[in-house]
Scaffold this active site. Structure first.
Site, short mmCIF file in Angstrom:
data_model
loop_
_atom_site.label_atom_id
_atom_site.label_comp_id
_atom_site.label_asym_id
_atom_site.label_seq_id
_atom_site.Cartn_x
_atom_site.Cartn_y
_atom_site.Cartn_z
CE LYS A 259 -6.57 1.72 7.29
NZ LYS A 259 -5.51 2.41 6.53
NE ARG B 84 -0.73 8.44 5.17
CZ ARG B 84 -0.59 7.64 6.20
NH1 ARG B 84 0.39 7.84 7.06
NH2 ARG B 84 -1.40 6.63 6.36
CD GLU C 231 -2.56 1.33 2.64
OE1 GLU C 231 -2.93 0.27 3.20
OE2 GLU C 231 -2.78 2.46 3.10
C1 3PG Z 1 -0.86 4.67 8.79
O1 3PG Z 1 -1.81 5.40 8.97
O2 3PG Z 1 0.27 5.10 8.52
C2 3PG Z 1 -1.10 3.22 8.80
O3 3PG Z 1 -2.29 2.94 9.42
C3 3PG Z 1 0.01 2.48 9.42
O4 3PG Z 1 -0.03 2.63 10.78
P1 3PG Z 1 1.22 2.16 11.63
O5 3PG Z 1 2.36 3.07 11.25
O6 3PG Z 1 0.77 2.34 13.05
O7 3PG Z 1 1.52 0.73 11.26
#
Ligand code: 3PG
Length: 214
Positions: free
Chosen positions: A133, A49, A45
């Site tokens: 999710k 961002r 994924e």
């Molecule tokens: C995020 O928002 O970056 C993802 O949900 C991953 O979360 P994490 O860094 O807590 O694994």
């Protein structure tokens, strides 16, 4: 919808963990993806961002043969449309809005929207989303919360994400309503910045050996 959900299930079943990646530099995209695929985690994924994200997706799709690339942080119709244009295999959202769900109806890329309460789960289920999710997982009750949904909502399988680590991932994956988990622990920012690709492959390899119950 049914077909898209089936296709998405087939993708998410490929590995127990989906790395959630925030990539700032396009140059890191291909070596990072190769490191993860080599460690046994082919489903990636790439969060939308960063400004580099679209080019990262293009580069990985072109150069990393066995990677299955999806987009993340899909907040609106425009990001979902972009994901489709980039040829993403799936698109992940941290939530769901009426506009996003409406856009998803006419876009072939399967959407994985998020819920974090039984009502949200039921609303998504009404719209045909049997895959959701669960975000932010640890902060919202974690594995015990998801275990409590198995009896009343057995039709839904989740990809919990948020606060999942090498230490707690197994507690989610043993649940029959967890198809895979998402997380960033195998690709920490410091290791990406240090281009520690071998280290990332080691962390991915250990994550890829976790067992999937669902
Ligand atoms: C995020 O928002 O970056 C993802 O949900 C991953 O979360 P994490 O860094 O807590 O694994």
């Amino acid at each position: 919808m049914q077909e898209r959900q089936k296709g998405l299930a087939a993708v998410l079943q490929q590995a127990p963990v989906v790395p959630v990646l925030v990539i700032e530099n396009v140059a890191d995209a291909v070596p990072l993806a190769k490191a993860l695929v080599e460690g046994g985690l082919p489903v990636l994924e790439i969060t939308l961002r960063t400004r580099a994200a679209p080019d990262c997706i293009r580069a990985i799709k072109a150069e990393v043969k066995n990677a299955i690339v999806g987009s993340g942080t899909v907040l609106d119709a425009a990001s979902l449309k972009l994901s489709a244009e980039l040829g993403c295999a799936f698109a992940v959202s941290p939530g769901a809005t009426p506009a996003l769900l409406a856009a998803a109806q006419s876009i072939a890329t399967p959407l994985l929207p998020a819920s974090r309460s039984p009502s949200e789960t039921m609303m998504l289920l009404e719209q045909g989303y049997a895959l959701q999710k669960f975000f932010p997982a640890e902060q919202s009750g974690g594995a015990p919360y998801l275990a409590a949904l198995i009896s009343p909502l057995p039709q839904v399988r989740f990809c919990p994400t948020g606060g999942i680590t090498a230490d707690n991932a197994a507690s989610y994956l043993k649940l029959t309503n967890v198809i895979t988990v998402g997380g960033s622990w195998m690709a920490p920012k410091t290791m990406i910045a240090g281009q520690d690709w071998a280290g990332i492959t080691r962390l991915a390899a250990s994550a890829s050996h976790l067992e999937q119950a669902a």
